[in-house]
Design a protein around this motif. Sequence first.
Motif, mmCIF file in Angstrom:
data_model
loop_
_atom_site.group_PDB
_atom_site.id
_atom_site.type_symbol
_atom_site.label_atom_id
_atom_site.label_comp_id
_atom_site.label_asym_id
_atom_site.label_seq_id
_atom_site.Cartn_x
_atom_site.Cartn_y
_atom_site.Cartn_z
ATOM 1 N N GLU A 97 0.860 -1.176 0.000
ATOM 2 C CA GLU A 97 0.000 0.000 0.000
ATOM 3 C C GLU A 97 0.896 1.225 0.000
ATOM 4 O O GLU A 97 2.090 1.133 0.303
ATOM 5 N N VAL A 98 0.323 2.364 -0.352
ATOM 6 C CA VAL A 98 1.088 3.603 -0.418
ATOM 7 C C VAL A 98 0.387 4.659 0.439
ATOM 8 O O VAL A 98 -0.800 4.925 0.253
ATOM 9 N N ILE A 99 1.130 5.243 1.359
ATOM 10 C CA ILE A 99 0.600 6.306 2.199
ATOM 11 C C ILE A 99 1.011 7.629 1.565
ATOM 12 O O ILE A 99 2.204 7.886 1.388
ATOM 13 N N VAL A 100 0.026 8.434 1.196
ATOM 14 C CA VAL A 100 0.254 9.694 0.488
ATOM 15 C C VAL A 100 0.136 10.830 1.495
ATOM 16 O O VAL A 100 -0.949 11.086 2.038
ATOM 17 N N ILE A 101 1.234 11.512 1.741
ATOM 18 C CA ILE A 101 1.279 12.500 2.826
ATOM 19 C C ILE A 101 1.511 13.903 2.279
ATOM 20 O O ILE A 101 2.529 14.173 1.632
ATOM 21 N N LEU A 127 1.291 -3.602 7.817
ATOM 22 C CA LEU A 127 2.182 -3.018 6.827
ATOM 23 C C LEU A 127 3.545 -2.712 7.435
ATOM 24 O O LEU A 127 3.659 -2.444 8.629
ATOM 25 N N LYS A 128 4.566 -2.746 6.577
ATOM 26 C CA LYS A 128 5.919 -2.322 6.957
ATOM 27 C C LYS A 128 6.455 -1.415 5.850
ATOM 28 O O LYS A 128 6.436 -1.793 4.673
ATOM 29 N N SER A 129 6.952 -0.259 6.220
ATOM 30 C CA SER A 129 7.494 0.664 5.217
ATOM 31 C C SER A 129 8.801 0.109 4.660
ATOM 32 O O SER A 129 9.595 -0.508 5.377
ATOM 33 N N ILE A 130 9.018 0.337 3.365
ATOM 34 C CA ILE A 130 10.210 -0.192 2.697
ATOM 35 C C ILE A 130 10.966 0.885 1.931
ATOM 36 O O ILE A 130 12.192 0.841 1.823
ATOM 37 N N ALA A 131 10.260 1.887 1.377
ATOM 38 C CA ALA A 131 10.922 2.933 0.593
ATOM 39 C C ALA A 131 10.020 4.151 0.512
ATOM 40 O O ALA A 131 8.802 4.068 0.726
ATOM 41 N N LEU A 132 10.621 5.285 0.201
ATOM 42 C CA LEU A 132 9.895 6.543 0.072
ATOM 43 C C LEU A 132 10.093 7.109 -1.322
ATOM 44 O O LEU A 132 11.079 6.808 -1.990
ATOM 45 N N THR A 133 9.173 7.943 -1.741
ATOM 46 C CA THR A 133 9.370 8.756 -2.938
ATOM 47 C C THR A 133 8.737 10.116 -2.683
ATOM 48 O O THR A 133 7.568 10.192 -2.309
ATOM 49 N N THR A 134 9.535 11.171 -2.859
ATOM 50 C CA THR A 134 8.997 12.515 -2.748
ATOM 51 C C THR A 134 8.712 13.039 -4.151
ATOM 52 O O THR A 134 9.445 12.739 -5.093
ATOM 53 N N VAL A 187 4.930 7.011 1.023
ATOM 54 C CA VAL A 187 5.563 5.932 1.777
ATOM 55 C C VAL A 187 5.051 4.611 1.223
ATOM 56 O O VAL A 187 3.855 4.313 1.307
ATOM 57 N N PHE A 188 5.945 3.832 0.648
ATOM 58 C CA PHE A 188 5.592 2.513 0.122
ATOM 59 C C PHE A 188 5.786 1.484 1.227
ATOM 60 O O PHE A 188 6.870 1.385 1.815
ATOM 61 N N ALA A 189 4.728 0.744 1.494
ATOM 62 C CA ALA A 189 4.763 -0.229 2.577
ATOM 63 C C ALA A 189 4.229 -1.573 2.083
ATOM 64 O O ALA A 189 3.175 -1.626 1.450
ATOM 65 N N TYR A 190 4.972 -2.633 2.356
ATOM 66 C CA TYR A 190 4.518 -3.956 1.911
ATOM 67 C C TYR A 190 3.678 -4.619 2.986
ATOM 68 O O TYR A 190 3.806 -4.345 4.182
ATOM 69 N N GLU A 244 7.933 -11.533 2.776
ATOM 70 C CA GLU A 244 8.218 -10.116 2.955
ATOM 71 C C GLU A 244 9.226 -9.616 1.919
ATOM 72 O O GLU A 244 9.098 -8.501 1.410
ATOM 73 N N VAL A 245 10.208 -10.429 1.601
ATOM 74 C CA VAL A 245 11.165 -10.062 0.556
ATOM 75 C C VAL A 245 10.443 -9.948 -0.785
ATOM 76 O O VAL A 245 10.634 -8.983 -1.539
ATOM 77 N N TRP A 246 9.611 -10.935 -1.076
ATOM 78 C CA TRP A 246 8.851 -10.946 -2.330
ATOM 79 C C TRP A 246 7.941 -9.721 -2.413
ATOM 80 O O TRP A 246 7.894 -9.038 -3.438
ATOM 81 N N ALA A 247 7.226 -9.422 -1.344
ATOM 82 C CA ALA A 247 6.280 -8.300 -1.344
ATOM 83 C C ALA A 247 7.007 -6.968 -1.518
ATOM 84 O O ALA A 247 6.544 -6.091 -2.250
ATOM 85 N N SER A 248 8.158 -6.820 -0.867
ATOM 86 C CA SER A 248 8.892 -5.562 -0.986
ATOM 87 C C SER A 248 9.395 -5.351 -2.405
ATOM 88 O O SER A 248 9.426 -4.221 -2.907
ATOM 89 N N ARG A 249 9.766 -6.436 -3.076
ATOM 90 C CA ARG A 249 10.215 -6.315 -4.472
ATOM 91 C C ARG A 249 9.095 -5.812 -5.375
ATOM 92 O O ARG A 249 9.329 -5.051 -6.316
ATOM 93 N N GLN A 250 7.871 -6.228 -5.095
ATOM 94 C CA GLN A 250 6.744 -5.765 -5.894
ATOM 95 C C GLN A 250 6.551 -4.264 -5.743
ATOM 96 O O GLN A 250 6.200 -3.565 -6.701
ATOM 97 N N ALA A 251 6.777 -3.767 -4.537
ATOM 98 C CA ALA A 251 6.633 -2.334 -4.295
ATOM 99 C C ALA A 251 7.629 -1.535 -5.127
ATOM 100 O O ALA A 251 7.309 -0.451 -5.633
ATOM 101 N N TYR A 252 8.831 -2.076 -5.304
ATOM 102 C CA TYR A 252 9.842 -1.361 -6.079
ATOM 103 C C TYR A 252 9.465 -1.267 -7.557
ATOM 104 O O TYR A 252 9.828 -0.295 -8.234
#
Length: 210
Positions: free
Chosen positions: A48-52, A176-183, A79-82, A129-137
């Motif tokens: 999921e993505v948290i839009v702040i 959810l666990k955050s894995i990466a951000l994008t501004t 905030v990208f969270a798997y 969790e590794v698999w899910a985080s890769r999808q977020a990327y």
Amino acid sequence: MNNYIENLNWRYATKKFNPEKEVSDENLEILLDSIRLSASSYGLQPYEVIVIKDPEVKDKLKSSAFGQPQITDSSYLLVFAYRIDIDQAYLDKFIENNSKTRNKPIKEFDGLKEMIQNSVLTFSQEMKEVWASRQAYIAIGNLLSAAAELKIDTCPMEGFNPDEFDELLHLESKNLKSIALTTIGYRSENDGLQNEKKVRKSKEELFTRI
């Protein structure tokens, strides 16, 4: 396609944003659609993505991102969270959505359901969790390309404390666990990196043609 490549050359990981220039609501929705339409394994989208936009929330998170100014100066922090609950219930909901979206009997998706049960659902929790985080990327990559097409600046970021972000955003309660951000926003005229040549490997170094 020439324009697309030109826009990829134009984009860079923006370090200094112009806080006075905001991304429009219309363009934000286009960028969010680029994330929503991204490819993912089996189409499961295990993130999921948290839009702040809220400046107070961004300010609280800034210290957990080593004080990087992109957090507060950009228009939006994504905030990208798997997901950590890739289980039978998650799969059942996914199959129901397939049935509803394509207006087909749920039985028609038994083959897909069994395939996922025999693959992803057999992974250990760590592997999931590794698999899910890769999808977020994959989704982040789609976002960066879409933003470049709109001449909107971005900065993908891993320089933050995920545990602190998770606590501040109450992500654990949402599985959810955050894995990466994008501004996302617009570059400042004072960001000197925009005038530097893009440094990448040559095609000869990067690609092996067989």
